[in-house]
Write an enzyme that holds these catalytic residues in place. Structure first.
Site, PDB file in Angstrom:
ATOM      1  N   LYS A  22       0.833  -1.206   0.000  1.00 40.84           N
ATOM      2  CA  LYS A  22       0.000   0.000   0.000  1.00 40.84           C
ATOM      3  C   LYS A  22       0.870   1.260   0.000  1.00 40.84           C
ATOM      4  CE  LYS A  22      -1.945   1.755   4.012  1.00 40.84           C
ATOM      5  NZ  LYS A  22      -1.531   3.158   4.065  1.00 40.84           N
ATOM      6  N   ASN A  23       1.859   1.274   0.875  1.00 40.08           N
ATOM      7  CA  ASN A  23       2.632   2.511   1.041  1.00 40.08           C
ATOM      8  C   ASN A  23       3.602   2.779  -0.103  1.00 40.08           C
ATOM      9  OD1 ASN A  23       1.237   2.929   3.345  1.00 40.08           O
ATOM     10  ND2 ASN A  23       2.948   2.585   4.762  1.00 40.08           N
ATOM     11  N   ARG A  93      -4.875   9.784   4.091  1.00 41.98           N
ATOM     12  CA  ARG A  93      -3.712  10.637   4.304  1.00 41.98           C
ATOM     13  C   ARG A  93      -2.887  10.782   3.016  1.00 41.98           C
ATOM     14  NH1 ARG A  93      -0.753  14.157   7.687  1.00 41.98           N
ATOM     15  NH2 ARG A  93       1.449  13.745   7.424  1.00 41.98           N
ATOM     16  N   CYS A 117      -6.145   7.689   8.883  1.00 44.51           N
ATOM     17  CA  CYS A 117      -6.353   7.128  10.214  1.00 44.51           C
ATOM     18  C   CYS A 117      -5.957   8.145  11.267  1.00 44.51           C
ATOM     19  CB  CYS A 117      -5.505   5.867  10.398  1.00 44.51           C
ATOM     20  SG  CYS A 117      -6.122   4.454   9.474  1.00 44.51           S
ATOM     21  N   ARG A 122      -1.287  14.757  12.726  1.00 44.46           N
ATOM     22  CA  ARG A 122      -0.472  14.397  11.556  1.00 44.46           C
ATOM     23  C   ARG A 122      -0.342  15.631  10.671  1.00 44.46           C
ATOM     24  NH1 ARG A 122      -2.253   8.522   9.315  1.00 44.46           N
ATOM     25  NH2 ARG A 122      -0.170   8.496   8.445  1.00 44.46           N
ATOM     26  N   PRO A 123       0.467  16.605  11.124  1.00 43.68           N
ATOM     27  CA  PRO A 123       0.591  17.850  10.367  1.00 43.68           C
ATOM     28  C   PRO A 123       1.335  17.618   9.044  1.00 43.68           C
ATOM     29  CG  PRO A 123       2.155  17.814  12.185  1.00 43.68           C
ATOM     30  CD  PRO A 123       1.327  16.568  12.305  1.00 43.68           C
ATOM     31  N   ILE A 124       1.223  18.600   8.120  1.00 44.66           N
ATOM     32  CA  ILE A 124       2.012  18.512   6.884  1.00 44.66           C
ATOM     33  C   ILE A 124       2.939  19.724   6.760  1.00 44.66           C
ATOM     34  CG2 ILE A 124       0.408  17.002   5.636  1.00 44.66           C
ATOM     35  CD1 ILE A 124      -0.551  19.532   4.112  1.00 44.66           C
ATOM     36  N   ASP A 125       3.338  20.263   7.946  1.00 41.49           N
ATOM     37  CA  ASP A 125       4.190  21.457   7.934  1.00 41.49           C
ATOM     38  C   ASP A 125       5.511  21.225   7.195  1.00 41.49           C
ATOM     39  OD1 ASP A 125       4.476  19.663  10.178  1.00 41.49           O
ATOM     40  OD2 ASP A 125       5.995  21.027  10.970  1.00 41.49           O
ATOM     41  N   ASP A 307       4.000   0.675  12.031  1.00 44.20           N
ATOM     42  CA  ASP A 307       2.844   0.007  11.419  1.00 44.20           C
ATOM     43  C   ASP A 307       2.723  -1.460  11.846  1.00 44.20           C
ATOM     44  OD1 ASP A 307       2.147   2.309  10.152  1.00 44.20           O
ATOM     45  OD2 ASP A 307       2.842   1.720   8.169  1.00 44.20           O
ATOM     46  N   ILE A 329       6.698   7.064  17.103  1.00 42.58           N
ATOM     47  CA  ILE A 329       6.409   7.783  15.852  1.00 42.58           C
ATOM     48  C   ILE A 329       5.096   8.557  15.927  1.00 42.58           C
ATOM     49  CG2 ILE A 329       6.165   7.577  13.335  1.00 42.58           C
ATOM     50  CD1 ILE A 329       8.954   6.789  14.313  1.00 42.58           C
ATOM     51  N   ARG A 399      -8.791  -0.803   4.028  1.00 44.04           N
ATOM     52  CA  ARG A 399      -7.926   0.228   3.443  1.00 44.04           C
ATOM     53  C   ARG A 399      -6.584  -0.346   3.026  1.00 44.04           C
ATOM     54  NH1 ARG A 399      -8.178   5.740   6.690  1.00 44.04           N
ATOM     55  NH2 ARG A 399      -6.895   6.197   4.910  1.00 44.04           N
TER      56      ARG A 399
HETATM   57  C1  UD1 Z   1       4.005   6.940   6.443  1.00 39.96           C
HETATM   58  C2  UD1 Z   1       3.196   5.692   6.179  1.00 39.96           C
HETATM   59  C3  UD1 Z   1       2.572   5.198   7.477  1.00 39.96           C
HETATM   60  C4  UD1 Z   1       3.649   4.999   8.515  1.00 39.96           C
HETATM   61  C5  UD1 Z   1       4.534   6.233   8.664  1.00 39.96           C
HETATM   62  C6  UD1 Z   1       5.727   6.007   9.571  1.00 39.96           C
HETATM   63  C7  UD1 Z   1       2.447   5.974   3.901  1.00 39.96           C
HETATM   64  C8  UD1 Z   1       1.323   6.190   2.960  1.00 39.96           C
HETATM   65  N1  UD1 Z   1       2.159   6.005   5.209  1.00 39.96           N
HETATM   66  O1  UD1 Z   1       3.100   7.917   6.959  1.00 39.96           O
HETATM   67  O2  UD1 Z   1       1.906   3.973   7.200  1.00 39.96           O
HETATM   68  O3  UD1 Z   1       3.040   4.715   9.754  1.00 39.96           O
HETATM   69  O4  UD1 Z   1       5.028   6.638   7.391  1.00 39.96           O
HETATM   70  O5  UD1 Z   1       6.518   4.992   9.087  1.00 39.96           O
HETATM   71  O6  UD1 Z   1       3.566   5.716   3.485  1.00 39.96           O
HETATM   72  N2  UD1 Z   1       5.274  14.805  10.751  1.00 39.96           N
HETATM   73  C9  UD1 Z   1       5.201  16.152  11.056  1.00 39.96           C
HETATM   74  N3  UD1 Z   1       5.092  17.053  10.027  1.00 39.96           N
HETATM   75  C10 UD1 Z   1       5.029  16.660   8.717  1.00 39.96           C
HETATM   76  C11 UD1 Z   1       5.105  15.276   8.413  1.00 39.96           C
HETATM   77  C12 UD1 Z   1       5.238  14.377   9.455  1.00 39.96           C
HETATM   78  O7  UD1 Z   1       5.250  16.545  12.214  1.00 39.96           O
HETATM   79  O8  UD1 Z   1       4.932  17.540   7.829  1.00 39.96           O
HETATM   80  C13 UD1 Z   1       5.377  13.816  11.859  1.00 39.96           C
HETATM   81  C14 UD1 Z   1       4.130  12.922  11.935  1.00 39.96           C
HETATM   82  O9  UD1 Z   1       3.071  13.563  12.643  1.00 39.96           O
HETATM   83  C15 UD1 Z   1       4.652  11.700  12.634  1.00 39.96           C
HETATM   84  C16 UD1 Z   1       6.084  11.596  12.110  1.00 39.96           C
HETATM   85  O10 UD1 Z   1       6.412  12.891  11.589  1.00 39.96           O
HETATM   86  O11 UD1 Z   1       4.686  11.891  14.025  1.00 39.96           O
HETATM   87  C17 UD1 Z   1       6.249  10.550  11.043  1.00 39.96           C
HETATM   88  O12 UD1 Z   1       5.437  10.861   9.967  1.00 39.96           O
HETATM   89  P1  UD1 Z   1       5.773  10.432   8.458  1.00 39.96           P
HETATM   90  O13 UD1 Z   1       7.048   9.662   8.406  1.00 39.96           O
HETATM   91  O14 UD1 Z   1       5.625  11.623   7.602  1.00 39.96           O
HETATM   92  O15 UD1 Z   1       4.569   9.419   8.181  1.00 39.96           O
HETATM   93  P2  UD1 Z   1       3.536   9.445   7.013  1.00 39.96           P
HETATM   94  O16 UD1 Z   1       4.219   9.776   5.727  1.00 39.96           O
HETATM   95  O17 UD1 Z   1       2.321  10.206   7.405  1.00 39.96           O
END
Ligand code: UD1
Length: 418
Positions: A22-23, A93, A117, A122-125, A307, A329, A399
Site C-alpha cells: 500500500k505505502n 492521508r 487514520c 499528523r501535520p504537513i508542515d 505500522d 512515531i 484500506r
Molecule cells: C508513512 C506511512 C505510514 C507509517 C509512517 C511512519 C504511507 C502512505 N504512510 O506515513 O503507514 O506509519 O510513514 O513509518 O507511506 N510529521 C510532522 N510534520 C510533517 C510530516 C510528518 O510533524 O509535515 C510527523 C508525523 O506527525 C509523525 C512523524 O512525523 O509523528 C512521522 O510521519 P511520516 O514519516 O511523515 O509518516 P507518514 O508519511 O504520514
C-alpha cells in the site's frame, strides 16, 4: 456495516502470497500524473485506499482502471484540473502525494488538508516548508492550501528535521520535473521510498541515493510510459506472520522481501518462532507457549516499524512474561489496546509505553476496529482467542488488506465476512 466473524483457536498452515505494498502503491499512483504516456502497474493491491487514489486520478482527468487482477493502467495524457475536492482529500492521508505530483505537472495545486487514520496529530508542515523552498507560494486559509509555482518549480537543498516518509516522497514528486537539482538531507530510508524512486527512474527521472539519508534528484523535462511492479507489502507480511504466531502453525510466505523485515523477524525469533528465509520466501513456524520479548521501540527504518506495532502486540498477548512497546512515531497509536483487553489481554498504557503481561487465554468478544493496523491487530488476537469474535468497522482494515478473510481462510482460519 460489514463485520468479520472469527472462530478462534484453529492452528494455521499453508502457503500465501503477499500483496503489493500500500505505502509504495499510493505515492506511485500519484506519481503517474507526472507522466505523459500510459503506465502499467503490476502487483497493485486492490484495497480501498488504492480505489480512493483512483478516484482522485479520474477527477483530475486521467483514465485509470484495473486491466485484470492486479494490473492497473493509468493514462495521464491530460490533466484537466489542478484542484482536489475536500471529500476526495479526506478519504486518506496519502491524498497529500497529489500535492507534489500535480504541482510538478502543472505548477499549481489547490487542496484541503488530507484525512486518514487518526493516529494523533499528523501535520504537513514539513511538506509545506519543503515546497516553499522549491519556489512554491502557498496560501493557507480555512483549511485550503492554494499552491502556485509562478516561475516553475526549482531544485533546492532541503534538510528534514525528521526523516518523514511522506515529506521525502512529496519532495521527490515535486522535484523530478523541477528545474535543477534537489538534494534531500536526512531523507527517510523506508524501502517504499526506493520503490517510488525505482518507478520514477523507470519513467526517465534521475534520482539517486533513495534508501540512504541523502537523495539527489536531477530535474528532467518529461517522464515517459513504463511498466513497473510494485514491491511486496512488508506490513501485510508481518500481519500474517503475527496471525500464525498467535494461533500457532506453519506458514510459507512467498513473494516477500525478507531483507526489508529484519527488525520484525528478530522479534518473532525472540518469541520462540522459527523463521527461515530464502530469496522471496519466509518459512515460519510457531508453537505455544510463545515467550515475551525485549522492549520494542518503534523507529524509522531500519528500526521496528510503527505500522507493525499493533499486530505484534496482539501476537504477544499470550506470550509468557512481560513485553513492552514504546511508540515513538505517532502519539495516538494504542487504540487497539482497549479492545484487546476486552478479549482478556492484560495491557497497561502510560503515555507512549504499553506493558503487556502475557495471559493464559484470550476470549472471543465483540470489538471495534479504530484504525487500519489496530484493526489487523484485533484479527490477529481473535484468531488465538477461544470462541467467536465479531470485529466491526472493518472498512479500516479494507484500506490496506486485500480480501483478508480469503487469505486467512486459505490457511485454515475460521473467518468470514458478514
Ligand atoms: C508513512 C506511512 C505510514 C507509517 C509512517 C511512519 C504511507 C502512505 N504512510 O506515513 O503507514 O506509519 O510513514 O513509518 O507511506 N510529521 C510532522 N510534520 C510533517 C510530516 C510528518 O510533524 O509535515 C510527523 C508525523 O506527525 C509523525 C512523524 O512525523 O509523528 C512521522 O510521519 P511520516 O514519516 O511523515 O509518516 P507518514 O508519511 O504520514
Amino acid at each position: 456495516m460489514q463485520k468479520l466473524i472469527i472462530n478462534g483457536g484453529k492452528r494455521l498452515g499453508g502457503e500465501i502470497r503477499i500483496q503489493g505494498a500500500k505505502n509504495a502503491a499510493l505515492p506511485i499512483i500519484a506519481a503517474c500524473t507526472l507522466c505523459g504516456g500510459e503506465i502499467i502497474l503490476h502487483n497493485c493491491p486492490r484495497i480501498s485506499d488504492v480505489y480512493s487514489a483512483m478516484r482522485i486520478l479520474t477527477y483530475l482527468g486521467c483514465k485509470v482502471g484495473f486491466e485484470d487482477k492486479n494490473h492497473l493502467s493509468v493514462k495521464a495524457e491530460n490533466i484537466s484540473v489542478n484542484d482536489i475536492p475536500d471529500e476526495l482529500m479526506r478519504e486518506m492521508r496519502s491524498s497529500v502525494f497529489f500535492l507534489g505530483a500535480v504541482l510538478g505537472r502543472t505548477g499549481k495545486c489547490r487542496i484541503t488538508l488530507p484525512g486518514g487514520c487518526d493516529l494523533g496529530p499528523r501535520p504537513i508542515d514539513m511538506h509545506i516548508s519543503a515546497l516553499r523552498k522549491m519556489g512554491v507560494t502557498i496560501r493557507e486559509e480555512f483549511g485550503v492550501l492554494d499552491c502556485t509555482a509562478e516561475k516553475g518549480l526549482r531544485g533546492a537543498k532541503i534538510n528534514l528535521s525528521f526523516p518523514s516518509v511522506g515529506t521525502t516522497e512529496n519532495i521527490m514528486l515535486a522535484a523530478v520535473l523541477a528545474e535543477g537539482t534537489t538534494v534531500i538531507q536526512n531523507a527517510a530510508r523506508e524501502p517504499e521510498i526506493s520503490d517510488l524512486a525505482g518507478f520514477l527512474n523507470s519513467c526517465g527521472a534521475k534520482i539517486s541515493g533513495a534508501g540512504c539519508g541523502r537523495i539527489v534528484i536531477n530535474g528532467v523535462e518529461k517522464l515517459h510510459s513504463c511498466e513497473y511492479t510494485i514491491m511486496p507489502d512488508r506490513i501485510v507480511c508481518a500481519t500474517y506472520l503475527s496471525c500464525a504466531a498467535a494461533a500457532g502453525g506453519e506458514l510459507v510466505v512467498s513473494g516477500c522481501r525478507p531483507a526489508d523485515m529484519e527488525s520484525i523477524m528478530n522479534v518473532f525469533e525472540q518469541m520462540g518462532c522459527i523463521v527461515h528465509s530464502a530469496a522471496d520466501k519466509i518459512y515460519f513456524s510457531a508453537d505455544h507457549p510463545l515467550k515475551a520479548v525485549a522492549p520494542i521501540r518503534t523507529m524509522v527504518f531500519p528500526g521496528f516499524p510503527t505500522d507493525a506495532q499493533a499486530v505484534l502486540m496482539a501476537a504477544l498477548c499470550k506470550a509468557k512474561g512481560t513485553s513492552v512497546f514504546v511508540e515513538n512515531i505517532f502519539e495516538n497509536r494504542f487504540k487497539h489496546v482497549g479492545e484487546l483487553c476486552r478479549m482478556g489481554a492484560d495491557i497497561l498504557v502510560e503515555g507512549k509505553v504499553a506493558v503487556i503481561e502475557g495471559v493464559e487465554r484470550l476470549y472471543g468478544a465483540k470489538v471495534c476496529a479504530a484504525d487500519l493496523r489496530g484493526g489487523a491487530g484485533l484479527v490477529t488476537a481473535a484468531l488465538s482467542a477461544e470462541g467467536v469474535s465479531e470485529i466491526s468497522d472493518i472498512h479500516y482494515i479494507d484500506r490496506g488488506y486485500e480480501e483478508i478473510e480469503k487469505v486467512l481462510s486459505s490457511i485454515g482460519a475460521g473467518i468470514a465476512r458478514e
